[in-house]
Design a protein around this motif. Sequence first.
Motif, mmCIF file in Angstrom:
data_model
loop_
_atom_site.group_PDB
_atom_site.id
_atom_site.type_symbol
_atom_site.label_atom_id
_atom_site.label_comp_id
_atom_site.label_asym_id
_atom_site.label_seq_id
_atom_site.Cartn_x
_atom_site.Cartn_y
_atom_site.Cartn_z
ATOM 1 N N ALA A 1 0.822 -1.218 0.000
ATOM 2 C CA ALA A 1 0.000 0.000 0.000
ATOM 3 C C ALA A 1 0.855 1.266 0.000
ATOM 4 O O ALA A 1 0.507 2.254 -0.658
ATOM 5 C CB ALA A 1 -0.919 -0.013 1.216
ATOM 6 N N TRP A 2 1.994 1.232 0.707
ATOM 7 C CA TRP A 2 2.821 2.433 0.799
ATOM 8 C C TRP A 2 3.483 2.809 -0.513
ATOM 9 O O TRP A 2 3.913 3.949 -0.691
ATOM 10 C CB TRP A 2 3.902 2.255 1.879
ATOM 11 N N TYR A 3 3.525 1.848 -1.485
ATOM 12 C CA TYR A 3 4.218 2.133 -2.738
ATOM 13 C C TYR A 3 3.271 2.586 -3.852
ATOM 14 O O TYR A 3 3.718 2.927 -4.941
ATOM 15 C CB TYR A 3 4.999 0.901 -3.205
ATOM 16 N N VAL A 4 1.977 2.631 -3.588
ATOM 17 C CA VAL A 4 1.031 3.034 -4.634
ATOM 18 C C VAL A 4 1.210 4.510 -4.994
ATOM 19 O O VAL A 4 1.192 4.885 -6.171
ATOM 20 C CB VAL A 4 -0.420 2.749 -4.200
ATOM 21 N N LEU A 5 1.376 5.375 -4.006
ATOM 22 C CA LEU A 5 1.591 6.800 -4.310
ATOM 23 C C LEU A 5 2.880 7.037 -5.084
ATOM 24 O O LEU A 5 2.900 7.858 -6.010
ATOM 25 C CB LEU A 5 1.565 7.618 -3.020
ATOM 26 N N PRO A 6 3.987 6.363 -4.738
ATOM 27 C CA PRO A 6 5.173 6.486 -5.598
ATOM 28 C C PRO A 6 4.902 6.079 -7.043
ATOM 29 O O PRO A 6 5.467 6.665 -7.970
ATOM 30 C CB PRO A 6 6.189 5.549 -4.936
ATOM 31 N N ILE A 7 4.041 5.076 -7.251
ATOM 32 C CA ILE A 7 3.676 4.680 -8.612
ATOM 33 C C ILE A 7 2.988 5.836 -9.336
ATOM 34 O O ILE A 7 3.237 6.098 -10.514
ATOM 35 C CB ILE A 7 2.777 3.429 -8.595
ATOM 36 N N VAL A 8 2.136 6.556 -8.612
ATOM 37 C CA VAL A 8 1.463 7.727 -9.192
ATOM 38 C C VAL A 8 2.491 8.790 -9.580
ATOM 39 O O VAL A 8 2.434 9.376 -10.671
ATOM 40 C CB VAL A 8 0.434 8.313 -8.213
ATOM 41 N N ALA A 9 3.452 9.025 -8.691
ATOM 42 C CA ALA A 9 4.485 10.034 -8.965
ATOM 43 C C ALA A 9 5.334 9.644 -10.172
ATOM 44 O O ALA A 9 5.654 10.488 -11.027
ATOM 45 C CB ALA A 9 5.372 10.212 -7.734
ATOM 46 N N ILE A 10 5.695 8.359 -10.266
ATOM 47 C CA ILE A 10 6.462 7.891 -11.420
ATOM 48 C C ILE A 10 5.647 8.049 -12.692
ATOM 49 O O ILE A 10 6.180 8.430 -13.749
ATOM 50 C CB ILE A 10 6.886 6.423 -11.228
ATOM 51 N N SER A 11 4.348 7.782 -12.606
ATOM 52 C CA SER A 11 3.480 7.891 -13.779
ATOM 53 C C SER A 11 3.464 9.309 -14.320
ATOM 54 O O SER A 11 3.562 9.531 -15.534
ATOM 55 C CB SER A 11 2.055 7.453 -13.426
ATOM 56 N N LEU A 12 3.347 10.276 -13.424
ATOM 57 C CA LEU A 12 3.266 11.670 -13.852
ATOM 58 C C LEU A 12 4.628 12.207 -14.290
ATOM 59 O O LEU A 12 4.779 12.729 -15.399
ATOM 60 C CB LEU A 12 2.690 12.531 -12.730
ATOM 61 N N LEU A 13 5.629 12.075 -13.414
ATOM 62 C CA LEU A 13 6.950 12.633 -13.734
ATOM 63 C C LEU A 13 7.663 11.836 -14.819
ATOM 64 O O LEU A 13 8.249 12.408 -15.743
ATOM 65 C CB LEU A 13 7.810 12.685 -12.470
ATOM 66 N N GLY A 14 7.610 10.507 -14.707
ATOM 67 C CA GLY A 14 8.264 9.679 -15.717
ATOM 68 C C GLY A 14 7.600 9.820 -17.077
ATOM 69 O O GLY A 14 8.274 9.871 -18.107
#
Length: 476
Positions: A300-313
């Motif tokens: 669960a703690w890594y879902v927000l990093p996935i969002v950040a990677i999606s936008l920035l990456g």
Amino acid sequence: MTATTPSQDLHAAPADHVGGIETAGVEYLPEEARDSSPRNVGAVFLGANLTWTNVVFGAFAILFGLSFWQTVTSMVVGTAVGTLAVLPTATIGPRTGTNMTVSSGAFFGIRGRFIGSGLALAIALAFAAVTVWTSGDALVAAAHRLLHAPDTRVAHAVAYAVVAALMVTVALYGHATIVAMQKVVVPVVGTLMVAGFFAFAGHVDVSAPGGNYSLGGYLPTWALSAVLFAAAPISYGPTIGDYTRRISSVRFSDRKIGVALGAGMFIGVMVPSLFGAFTALAFSNPTASYLDDLVTNSPAWYVLPIVAISLLGGLSQGVLCIYASGLDLEGLTPRLRRTQTTVITAAVAIVLLYVGVFVFDAVESVTSMTIALNALITPWIAILAIGAVRTRSYDPVDLQAFAEGRRGGRYWFAGGWHVGAVVAWVLGGTFGLLAVNTTLYVGPLSGIAGGVDLSTVGSAAIAAVVYVVSLRFVEA
């Protein structure tokens, strides 16, 4: 070692700055406008590769049936070959003061450079579409898990539109803003991807054997994977000049520029590709969507990093593609300004995206498209690399002949075409397409090496040999 000094009619382009819309297009950039550095180029191509596109390519290798370590070997070899292929072209932009496709006129001719413009447009549009697709899918999957938002076609369409709008906005601002953005993307997305290895480590067995190879055997499947990894740095070949043209060939050596570009390319491809292969092993029941599986199986703690990677990456790669496509179209239509051509090409990329996702099978179409485009762009890059090694000075005035409506000059050759370079590219590209071996398309020459995909290496070798031989008969 420096470019020929242009005539007085090539005026100084205004310096671009962060947050300001770049007014320069593909015209010659004089020395006083060269405000970038090798470090910026390294950051741009490192950041541009830290995206879901390369992550998905890493996962594809596992889905093809390779084990983790088989995937790693194909990844290292493919990425190294692709990076080495484009390195010699790093010297072109600083010497010509313009982008790569206009510069290619020095080798293909003033009209022959249209080949590069067409290829660059195709590559940029295709990868822009892939970037929006992968980033949009990851956003929808994350929203579904965190907020229980619906995972529908409408949701995907909206996510694609949001990512595309952000990409176009940054691309319109231009060079300085893109470089500044990448300097944020590299540490943030790089750190989040490294954290991802720890997030999935407890569910991964890197010693697990492969099997059920998608092309029926280990070597053909390994070769397909290696070609995919080589495609990443090679696909950026036409865009390298967009950034190196702003580097002074007086203040910076070829070696510094080449090392910065090579490091950015190789590390940039390896990190996300390893992440994709590693995390794909954590899925006990993988579906047709790697990104859905990633979010579903993520702590669960890594879902927000996935969002950040999606936008920035997504922004990091997509912006380069859209910016490049705008410059390439401007090179073909000098009456239009860069901002206008950027909007046009962005619209085309979005249409390609919706057709690719909602009409065709995404995984198979992306794989086949990448391999096919690679077979065409690789021989073009090979010719540019040979030309770059042989050429120490260029004529910036004659390179701009098409934009100025002029005929003749140093790069006119035979009616605007360098016959040797064109024939070399046609022969290399034809072999490449005939030798392609993918799950969707198998070329008639795909079996000449026992099913091993020779489309990339073969197309480059044929183009290089024919071009070198032609130089004995046609002055370049």
